[in-house]
Design a protein around this motif. Structure first.
Motif, mmCIF file in Angstrom:
data_model
loop_
_atom_site.group_PDB
_atom_site.id
_atom_site.type_symbol
_atom_site.label_atom_id
_atom_site.label_comp_id
_atom_site.label_asym_id
_atom_site.label_seq_id
_atom_site.Cartn_x
_atom_site.Cartn_y
_atom_site.Cartn_z
ATOM 1 N N UNK A 1 12.750 -7.138 10.117
ATOM 2 C CA UNK A 1 12.923 -6.103 9.100
ATOM 3 C C UNK A 1 11.776 -6.166 8.098
ATOM 4 N N UNK A 2 11.693 -5.169 7.248
ATOM 5 C CA UNK A 2 10.532 -5.034 6.364
ATOM 6 C C UNK A 2 10.369 -6.228 5.434
ATOM 7 N N UNK A 3 11.462 -6.710 4.886
ATOM 8 C CA UNK A 3 11.391 -7.853 3.971
ATOM 9 C C UNK A 3 10.802 -9.076 4.668
ATOM 10 N N UNK A 4 11.243 -9.318 5.910
ATOM 11 C CA UNK A 4 10.710 -10.455 6.671
ATOM 12 C C UNK A 4 9.234 -10.255 7.006
ATOM 13 N N UNK A 5 8.853 -9.022 7.332
ATOM 14 C CA UNK A 5 7.453 -8.735 7.639
ATOM 15 C C UNK A 5 6.556 -9.038 6.449
ATOM 16 N N UNK A 6 6.966 -8.600 5.278
ATOM 17 C CA UNK A 6 6.171 -8.825 4.068
ATOM 18 C C UNK A 6 5.997 -10.313 3.810
ATOM 19 N N UNK A 7 7.095 -11.066 3.945
ATOM 20 C CA UNK A 7 7.023 -12.504 3.704
ATOM 21 C C UNK A 7 6.103 -13.191 4.702
ATOM 22 N N UNK A 8 6.179 -12.789 5.963
ATOM 23 C CA UNK A 8 5.347 -13.434 6.991
ATOM 24 C C UNK A 8 3.877 -13.071 6.842
ATOM 25 N N UNK A 9 3.611 -11.872 6.351
ATOM 26 C CA UNK A 9 2.217 -11.514 6.063
ATOM 27 C C UNK A 9 1.692 -12.382 4.923
ATOM 28 N N UNK A 10 2.496 -12.532 3.881
ATOM 29 C CA UNK A 10 2.084 -13.361 2.753
ATOM 30 C C UNK A 10 1.881 -14.820 3.162
ATOM 31 N N UNK A 11 2.739 -15.320 4.077
ATOM 32 C CA UNK A 11 2.644 -16.717 4.514
ATOM 33 C C UNK A 11 1.571 -16.930 5.574
ATOM 34 N N UNK A 12 1.005 -15.832 6.086
ATOM 35 C CA UNK A 12 -0.026 -15.946 7.108
ATOM 36 C C UNK A 12 0.508 -16.185 8.504
ATOM 37 N N UNK A 13 1.794 -15.909 8.730
ATOM 38 C CA UNK A 13 2.391 -16.151 10.047
ATOM 39 C C UNK A 13 2.223 -14.978 10.996
ATOM 40 N N UNK A 14 1.953 -13.791 10.467
ATOM 41 C CA UNK A 14 1.588 -12.660 11.320
ATOM 42 C C UNK A 14 0.335 -12.020 10.738
ATOM 43 N N UNK A 15 -0.426 -11.371 11.602
ATOM 44 C CA UNK A 15 -1.685 -10.767 11.175
ATOM 45 C C UNK A 15 -1.485 -9.366 10.603
ATOM 46 N N UNK A 16 -0.496 -8.657 11.117
ATOM 47 C CA UNK A 16 -0.244 -7.286 10.657
ATOM 48 C C UNK A 16 1.166 -6.890 11.070
ATOM 49 N N UNK A 17 1.590 -5.728 10.590
ATOM 50 C CA UNK A 17 2.929 -5.251 10.923
ATOM 51 C C UNK A 17 2.942 -3.732 10.925
ATOM 52 N N UNK A 18 3.951 -3.181 11.568
ATOM 53 C CA UNK A 18 4.173 -1.736 11.564
ATOM 54 C C UNK A 18 5.508 -1.499 10.872
ATOM 55 N N UNK A 19 5.459 -0.737 9.762
ATOM 56 C CA UNK A 19 6.648 -0.554 8.938
ATOM 57 C C UNK A 19 6.626 0.814 8.284
ATOM 58 N N UNK A 20 7.789 1.208 7.761
ATOM 59 C CA UNK A 20 7.873 2.444 6.984
ATOM 60 C C UNK A 20 7.270 2.191 5.606
ATOM 61 N N UNK A 21 6.492 3.127 5.145
ATOM 62 C CA UNK A 21 5.807 2.987 3.864
ATOM 63 C C UNK A 21 6.057 4.249 3.021
ATOM 64 N N UNK A 22 5.653 4.295 1.755
ATOM 65 C CA UNK A 22 4.839 3.311 1.052
ATOM 66 C C UNK A 22 5.658 2.128 0.535
ATOM 67 N N UNK A 23 5.022 0.944 0.490
ATOM 68 C CA UNK A 23 5.643 -0.256 -0.036
ATOM 69 C C UNK A 23 5.162 -0.555 -1.453
ATOM 70 N N UNK A 24 3.922 -0.133 -1.747
ATOM 71 C CA UNK A 24 3.334 -0.312 -3.076
ATOM 72 C C UNK A 24 3.326 -1.781 -3.494
ATOM 73 N N UNK A 25 2.791 -2.619 -2.606
ATOM 74 C CA UNK A 25 2.614 -4.042 -2.892
ATOM 75 C C UNK A 25 1.118 -4.302 -3.035
ATOM 76 N N UNK A 26 0.724 -4.865 -4.153
ATOM 77 C CA UNK A 26 -0.691 -4.985 -4.495
ATOM 78 C C UNK A 26 -1.493 -5.747 -3.456
ATOM 79 N N UNK A 27 -0.893 -6.774 -2.859
ATOM 80 C CA UNK A 27 -1.633 -7.629 -1.924
ATOM 81 C C UNK A 27 -1.670 -7.093 -0.499
#
Length: 312
Positions: A128-154
């Motif tokens: 789910x989107x919350x898990x995708x965001x966390x894994x991107x921040x932790x460096x566990x996945x390189x990218x994701x496909x999700x519904x946007x906009x998320x408006x997250x600065x990083x």
């Protein structure tokens, strides 16, 4: 100080356990512990408070971990620079996809993509989107496909396509006689929804929230899959909204229950998202070009309004 030691520090900081961190790094626990101890001695500080369970970072340890993430990322960037200079598009790439997109998107682009880029080793997870965001921040996945906009600065968002919402309305429903529907026709009280945590649910709620007030029901029907929503609608338990791509594989009889919105049609924005400091940009470009080209050709529509899901 070595890059390897910093990798070990980051692993312990994440797993909060030396044994689990060692398993993640594919080394023995004594080896990992010794290297971290050497780093602490070199810096003359304690990075981890080992007296607590689970292990916690010290105050200075948190600062070291934040800097270590930057150093490790910049070190990895050297290989990326070399690959780009050589025009090499390959290597391992970890991609996450939200559940309401994965079943319809993968069959449409994956085979073509693998054939075109045989040196890329895709590892795909449904999250789910919350898990995708966390894994991107932790460096566990390189990218994701999700519904946007998320408006997250990083996080950077690159739109892949806009997917219209389509009504799925059984023959007994009050809207079954209509050839097309409009947002004002919808009533949240006879709408079948996905379970909480799905961003498509949030898009539907955003569309309905100003149109009617939810009532108390004897039975509250929600599901974890779009396929189940269709089955519940077929049993005359209510209507539902489907993403356009999910309508393509419906049975011919079920196609008769589809009602499209009058233009402009509400839609969701689907994007490729990744860390703004992400490496492997050449693979991200390849994914973006492949997916957007195929999907935009499959979705022939114009003048859509975009419904922005909340951060789920």
């Amino acid at each position: 100080m070595t890059i390897t030691q910093l990798h070990y520090v980051l692993a312990v900081a994440e797993h909060q356990n030396f044994t689990k961190a060692a398993e993640y790094c594919f080394v023995t626990q004594p080896t990992l512990s010794m290297q971290i101890q050497k780093l602490e001695e070199e810096l003359d500080v304690q990075i981890f408070d080992r007296s607590k369970k689970p292990i916690k970072l010290t105050q200075v340890g948190r600062k070291i971990v934040n800097q270590a993430k930057n150093i490790v990322a910049e070190a990895d960037r050297i290989n990326d620079i070399v690959d780009q200079d050589k025009g090499f598009i390959g290597g391992e790439f970890k991609l996450g996809i939200i559940p309401t997109v994965m079943p319809t998107l993968l069959p449409m682009f994956l085979k073509t993509f693998i054939k075109r880029y045989p040196k890329i080793k895709l590892k795909i997870e449904e999250l789910n989107t919350e898990e995708l965001i966390q894994r991107i921040h932790d460096g566990h996945i390189d990218a994701a496909i999700a519904a946007t906009p998320l408006k997250i600065e990083t996080i950077k968002e690159r739109v892949l396509y806009y997917e219209p919402f389509v009504g799925y309305i059984p023959s007994s429903h009050r809207l079954a006689h209509k050839n097309t529907i409009a947002p004002e026709d919808l009533d949240i009280n006879d709408m079948l929804l996905l379970e909480d945590g799905h961003c498509f649910r949030d898009g539907v709620l955003n569309l309905c929230k100003t149109l009617s007030v939810p009532e108390e029901k004897a039975v509250q029907l929600e599901s974890g899959s779009i396929e189940m929503l269709v089955k519940l609608a077929n049993e005359n338990m209510g209507m539902t909204l489907l993403p356009f791509l999910n309508t393509l594989d419906l049975k011919q009889k079920e196609q008769q229950n589809l009602r499209y919105f009058s233009e402009p049609s509400p839609a969701r924005e689907v994007s490729l998202i990744y860390n703004r400091n992400e490496l492997k940009i050449q693979i991200i470009d390849a994914l973006h070009n492949s997916i957007s080209g195929i999907i935009r050709g499959a979705i022939a529509f114009q003048n859509v309004d975009i419904i922005s899901p909340t951060k789920k």
